[in-house]
Design an enzyme around this catalytic site. Structure first.
Site, short mmCIF file in Angstrom:
data_model
loop_
_atom_site.label_atom_id
_atom_site.label_comp_id
_atom_site.label_asym_id
_atom_site.label_seq_id
_atom_site.Cartn_x
_atom_site.Cartn_y
_atom_site.Cartn_z
CG HIS A 49 -9.34 0.32 -0.63
ND1 HIS A 49 -8.91 0.33 0.65
CD2 HIS A 49 -10.84 0.40 -0.39
CE1 HIS A 49 -9.81 0.17 1.37
NE2 HIS A 49 -10.88 0.10 0.90
CB SER A 61 -0.96 0.10 1.24
OG SER A 61 -1.44 1.11 1.20
CG MET A 84 -8.38 7.50 2.42
SD MET A 84 -7.36 7.44 3.89
CE MET A 84 -6.55 5.88 3.90
CG MET A 104 -11.72 -2.32 4.86
SD MET A 104 -10.12 -1.60 4.40
CE MET A 104 -9.06 -1.09 5.76
N GLY A 110 -9.11 4.18 6.74
CA GLY A 110 -8.56 5.74 6.94
C GLY A 110 -7.14 5.83 7.45
CG PHE A 111 -5.91 6.95 10.03
CD1 PHE A 111 -5.41 8.20 9.88
CD2 PHE A 111 -7.20 6.92 10.52
CE1 PHE A 111 -6.17 9.24 10.00
CE2 PHE A 111 -8.05 7.74 10.69
CZ PHE A 111 -7.38 9.04 10.43
N GLY A 112 -3.11 4.14 7.94
CA GLY A 112 -2.16 2.90 8.03
C GLY A 112 -1.72 2.62 9.38
N GLY A 113 -1.05 1.43 9.48
CA GLY A 113 -0.24 1.50 10.88
C GLY A 113 -1.07 0.75 11.90
CG ASP A 120 -6.66 -2.60 2.86
OD1 ASP A 120 -5.40 -2.54 3.38
OD2 ASP A 120 -7.13 -1.83 2.22
N GLY A 121 -5.23 -4.21 5.89
CA GLY A 121 -5.05 -3.17 7.34
C GLY A 121 -4.35 -4.28 8.42
N GLY A 122 -3.35 -4.00 8.94
CA GLY A 122 -2.65 -4.77 10.02
C GLY A 122 -2.18 -6.01 9.45
CG HIS A 142 -3.80 -1.48 -1.71
ND1 HIS A 142 -5.05 -2.12 -2.15
CD2 HIS A 142 -4.17 -0.58 -0.61
CE1 HIS A 142 -5.99 -1.79 -1.35
NE2 HIS A 142 -5.77 -0.94 -0.36
CG ASP A 151 -5.24 2.62 0.67
OD1 ASP A 151 -6.35 1.72 0.57
OD2 ASP A 151 -4.10 2.20 1.10
CG MET A 180 -11.60 3.66 1.80
SD MET A 180 -9.86 3.50 2.95
CE MET A 180 -8.81 3.48 1.47
#
Ligand code: DX5
Ligand code: ZN
Length: 217
Positions: A67, A9, A38, A138, A143-146, A176-178, A34, A36, A69
């Site tokens: 992606h 991402s 937003m 998701m 909304g946020f990475g990390g 997607d995410g974590g 990827h 993102d 959002m």
């Protein structure tokens, strides 16, 4: 078990050195890039838009996995095609006429994806799974990475895999995410085809190696 596709991402890339980071992905085993998008309305953050994606496309040698959002994505489908999206994913929660939106994405020559927020159950896709090229689960709130992986995502992935198998559709499952090197194996075992990884790739000392490790299962 089949080795997953990996889609790093760009949200976690160094925007001051975006060209350098994309060149790194070009040389790596990354399958997709990827992206993102937003809008500050659907999610409480704003990322980047068309001019940035166009600049990425000029350098990228891998398919752009976009992606969205954003609210009312139907307004912009054609523009995302023009800046190089190959896979375009909209959120279930943002599309009151999802079937129409998916047909419009495909008519433009892109693969059509649907993303589910953590609170949205998989069974809302029962009557449309055949029309979806990719479902993006998701595994954090968008909304946020990390952010930290939500454990309940495994159960959703297994359920989705069951639906895809039962209906004989060839929809891909993306998470997607974590995503980390610690949970990637279990995710693939649960049915994931595509791993998105932001922080895990870009905050690592050796991103190329990390991508290679994510693909190894
Ligand atoms: C979050 C985005 C993700 C994000 C993932 O809203 O959809 O693609 O970049 O970042 P990590 O892998 O760091 O959780
Ligand atoms: Zn994403």
């Amino acid at each position: 078990m089949k080795s997953p596709l990996v889609a790093p991402s760009l949200l976690s890339a160094d925007f001051g050195n975006l060209a350098r980071d994309i060149e790194m992905l070009n040389k790596s085993q990354a399958d997709w890039i990827h992206i993102d998008v937003m809008d500050g309305m659907f999610v409480p953050n704003i990322s980047f838009g068309f001019p940035v994606i166009k600049a990425v496309q000029k350098i990228a040698k891998k398919p752009l996995d976009v992606h969205l959002m954003i609210e009312q994505p139907d307004r912009y489908l054609e523009q995302f095609k023009q800046v190089g999206a190959e896979i375009l994913t909209v959120h279930y929660e943002a599309c009151p006429h999802l079937h129409r939106t998916l047909q419009a994405i495909k008519a433009l020559g892109m693969k059509a994806g649907v993303s589910l927020n953590p609170h949205t159950p998989v069974n809302v896709l029962n009557d449309i799974i055949h029309d979806i090229d990719l479902v993006l689960i998701m595994s954090v709130n968008p909304g946020f990475g990390g952010q930290q992986f939500i454990e309940h995502s495994y159960a959703k992935i297994s359920k989705l895999k069951e639906l895809i198998t039962k209906t004989g559709s060839n929809t891909l499952i993306e998470v997607d995410g974590g995503v980390t090197l610690d949970n990637s194996h279990k995710l693939v075992a649960s049915g994931v085809d595509v791993l998105v990884a932001g922080n895990t790739v870009f905050a690592s000392a050796n991103p190329v190696k990390t991508i290679e490790l994510l693909k190894k299962i």
